[in-house]
Structure formats: C-alpha cells, structure tokens
Scaffold this active site. Sequence first.
Site, short mmCIF file in Angstrom:
data_model
loop_
_atom_site.label_atom_id
_atom_site.label_comp_id
_atom_site.label_asym_id
_atom_site.label_seq_id
_atom_site.Cartn_x
_atom_site.Cartn_y
_atom_site.Cartn_z
N SER A 37 -16.77 -19.85 42.37
CA SER A 37 -16.19 -18.67 41.71
C SER A 37 -16.57 -17.35 42.37
O SER A 37 -15.95 -16.33 42.10
CB SER A 37 -16.59 -18.63 40.23
OG SER A 37 -17.99 -18.59 40.10
N ASP A 353 -19.71 -9.43 35.16
CA ASP A 353 -19.59 -10.12 33.87
C ASP A 353 -20.86 -10.87 33.50
O ASP A 353 -20.84 -11.72 32.62
CB ASP A 353 -18.38 -11.09 33.92
CG ASP A 353 -18.52 -12.12 35.03
OD1 ASP A 353 -19.56 -12.14 35.72
OD2 ASP A 353 -17.57 -12.91 35.23
N HIS A 356 -20.98 -12.96 37.75
CA HIS A 356 -20.43 -12.56 39.05
C HIS A 356 -20.64 -11.07 39.27
O HIS A 356 -21.00 -10.35 38.32
CB HIS A 356 -18.94 -12.90 39.12
CG HIS A 356 -18.64 -14.31 38.69
ND1 HIS A 356 -18.19 -14.62 37.43
CD2 HIS A 356 -18.76 -15.47 39.36
CE1 HIS A 356 -18.04 -15.93 37.33
NE2 HIS A 356 -18.38 -16.48 38.47
#
Length: 385
Positions: A37, A353, A356
């Site tokens: 991610s 967040d 990340h």
Amino acid sequence: MRFSVCVVVVLVVLAVLRPPQAAVAQKYAAIFNFGDSLVDAGNLVVDGIPDYLATARLPYGMTYFGYPTGRCSDGRLVVDFIAQEVGLPLLPPSKAKNATFHRGANFAITGATSLDTPYFQGRGLGHTVWNSGSLHTQIKWFQDMKASICKSPQECRDLFRRSLFIVGEFGGNDYNSPLFAFRPLEEVHTFIPDVVDSIGKGIEATHRRNCMDGLVQKLIEEGAVELVVPGVLPIGCFPVYLSIFRKQPEMYGRRSGCIKDLNTLSWVHNAALQRKIAELRVKHPGVRIMYADYYTPAIQFVLHAEKYGFLRQTPRACCGAPGVGEYNFNLTSKCGDPGSYACDDPSNHWSWDGIHLTEASYGHIAKGWLYGPFADPPILETRHH
Ligand SMILES: *[C@@H]1O[C@H](CO)[C@@H](O)[C@H](O)[C@H]1NC(C)=O
Ligand SMILES: *[C@@H]1O[C@H](CO)[C@@H](O)[C@H](O)[C@H]1NC(C)=O
C-alpha cells in the site's frame, strides 16, 4: 516569430537552470514497480471499490488528484514523484484495463506480503493475512504482461535493460500479521530471514526449502540492470502502532515518542536486507542495486519536523479521528470512515492516515532517493564506468 523566440529563450533558461533533468529525461525507457500500500497506484480498486475500503474514499487523493485513486495518501507516492522527475508518465496500475504499459507499470497492491499466505497459515496466522497479490503473485503479473509490452525475449531484455525496477517496499505486512495477533516480538524477528530471502534471493537451489526465488534475483534474470530495493518504515513512530501497542514509559524514545522495540524490528529487517543486497552485488557486478531508505527520512520527520515544514508534535495522523492517546488514530473511525476528518493542511503533517505518509513526505523521500542522502547509491548519481 516572437513566440518562437520566447520558446527558445525559455528552453535555454530551462536547460541552464536544470541541466541534470534534461539529461535524466532520457535515462529510463520505463519504470516497473512492485510493493504494497505504500506504492499501490490503484490495483486494488481496478475491479471496483470494495465497500470496506476506506482508502478509496475522499479525503484520499484530496491534495493532488482531487479524487481517490486507490493510492493510500492525499496525493502522489514516492514512485509517482520518481516517474515525474525522470520524465515518464505516472505508472498505471498493472491491472488497469485500458492502460498501456510500454513506459512502465505498477504491480503494487494494498495488503501485499512478501511471503505467501501458507507461510502465515503454517504459523496459525491465516486470519491476520489479507492478501490480494503477494510478491510471488506480482512476479506472475509481471511475466504475464511481457507479451503485451515486448514481442520477443530479446526485445523484452532490451526494454528491461533500459528500465528502472523499484522492488518494494515489501515486509511491512509480513510483520503486521504476527504483530496484530500480539505474538511476542522475538517470534516476529524469526520472520526476517524469510522475508529478506523472498525480496532478494533465496538460498541456493539445492538447499532451498521451496522453489521460490527472490524478486531481485528473478528480475535480474529477466534482464534488469538498475534496481531500487526499499527497506521498511520505523513502525514504532506510526499512530496505528502507537495506539494499539501500549507500552511502559521507558519503552518510548525520549525525543521521538516512538516505540523503541518496534523500530528495532524495522531496523534489523533493513540491516538484513542491506546484507542481502551486498551479496547480490557481488554475484551480479554488472547490475546496479540501490538500497532505498524509508526509515531515516521518517525518523527525521519526527525529530527534525521543522526542517521539512511539518508541525512538531507527537506522531499524529492528519486524517483520522480521536482515539487512544494524542495520535488522531481510531480503528473504528479510520481516515475515510464516517466520523473521520482530514487536517486543514496535509503538507504540515508527515503521517497521512496513521499508517501511510502524506504526499509531502513522499516528495521528500523521493528527492532523497533520487539525489541522496536517502539511497545508497542515489538513483540519479552519475554512473562510473
Ligand atoms: C479507460 O480510460 C478512460 C479514459 O482515460 C478512463 O476514463 C476510464 O476510467 C478507463 N477505464 C478503465 C476501466 O480503466
Ligand atoms: C473512536 O471512534 C468511535 C466511532 O466514531 C467513537 O465512538 C469512539 O468514541 C472513538 N474513540 C475515542 C477514544 O475517541
């Protein structure tokens, strides 16, 4: 006439101001990127957006794209900045239906582990692994794509020889699996050699427990000669871990506020990865393998926030909701979930967040990988022949 004079003047000025970029623009024919991610450019959402997926909702994407793209950030990722800096288009997610991949592809997908699911199942961790495309799956996606980007094995090797390969980051999700099952850290450390082998290169065939080869080794066999291999982030500084793992006061860094033994795990992984890279360099002297550091810049964002334009504060998510402690991270109200909100100015936060990073952070990291000091050697360092 006046117009063309203007253009010439502008071009000359640009050439004078930015000579390295002008040379750089021709350096790579394509970029191929793998990972999780941290670098997913939309692979997870290509077939539609799963309802549970908060990362595919605004405010994800608010800063650069203005809409969610599947990137787990407010804007561009490190690989996006690198592509732009070397004059290539943003790499399309490899699963995109109507994209062309002649100038590169991004195989990364949110949740990816370097080890395959059975590895975790064998350790009673099947329930903590959620894998939509492990490292070995991404190798397969890469091999399946070859037919559409080059017509013969020779043409493929020629393209790959002129391309940049970014191999990761991988590892974060491998360690999350035992960590979020609250396994002891000593056990999590035992995963490191296997994770590093799968990224770099497995032990020689005769001794190998399974036939999986490391990704770097595999790509070199395909013709890659320029590879960037990123390490993992200092997870002890991240709001998600800080809010889930409550520790004794002496377990936190005095200046950083980060959880020390979680950062040690990341550090040991990165050291092992760098040893693996050193072995691969000896074995492949004609290949340039660059270690790319996510760890040092992230620590610097915490310790020297002002230097990067970030607020000096406890590691704190820009986007999230109040939860345990001051981290602005709440598992039941994550960024993108109802009840969450983004800070006014994501560019003054390094954490987006809680898991990340912000586009601002990724921009600083990309610059450090391209020109130093966060890569060894920097990607755009002049080659010595
Ligand atoms: C195909 O490309 C168009 C135009 O670039 C874009 O709007 C559309 O979303 C793409 N479709 C898919 C399935 O990727
Ligand atoms: C976390 O979010 C939930 C749902 O929005 C909320 O009910 C709860 O109070 C929050 N936790 C804390 C500690 O603020």
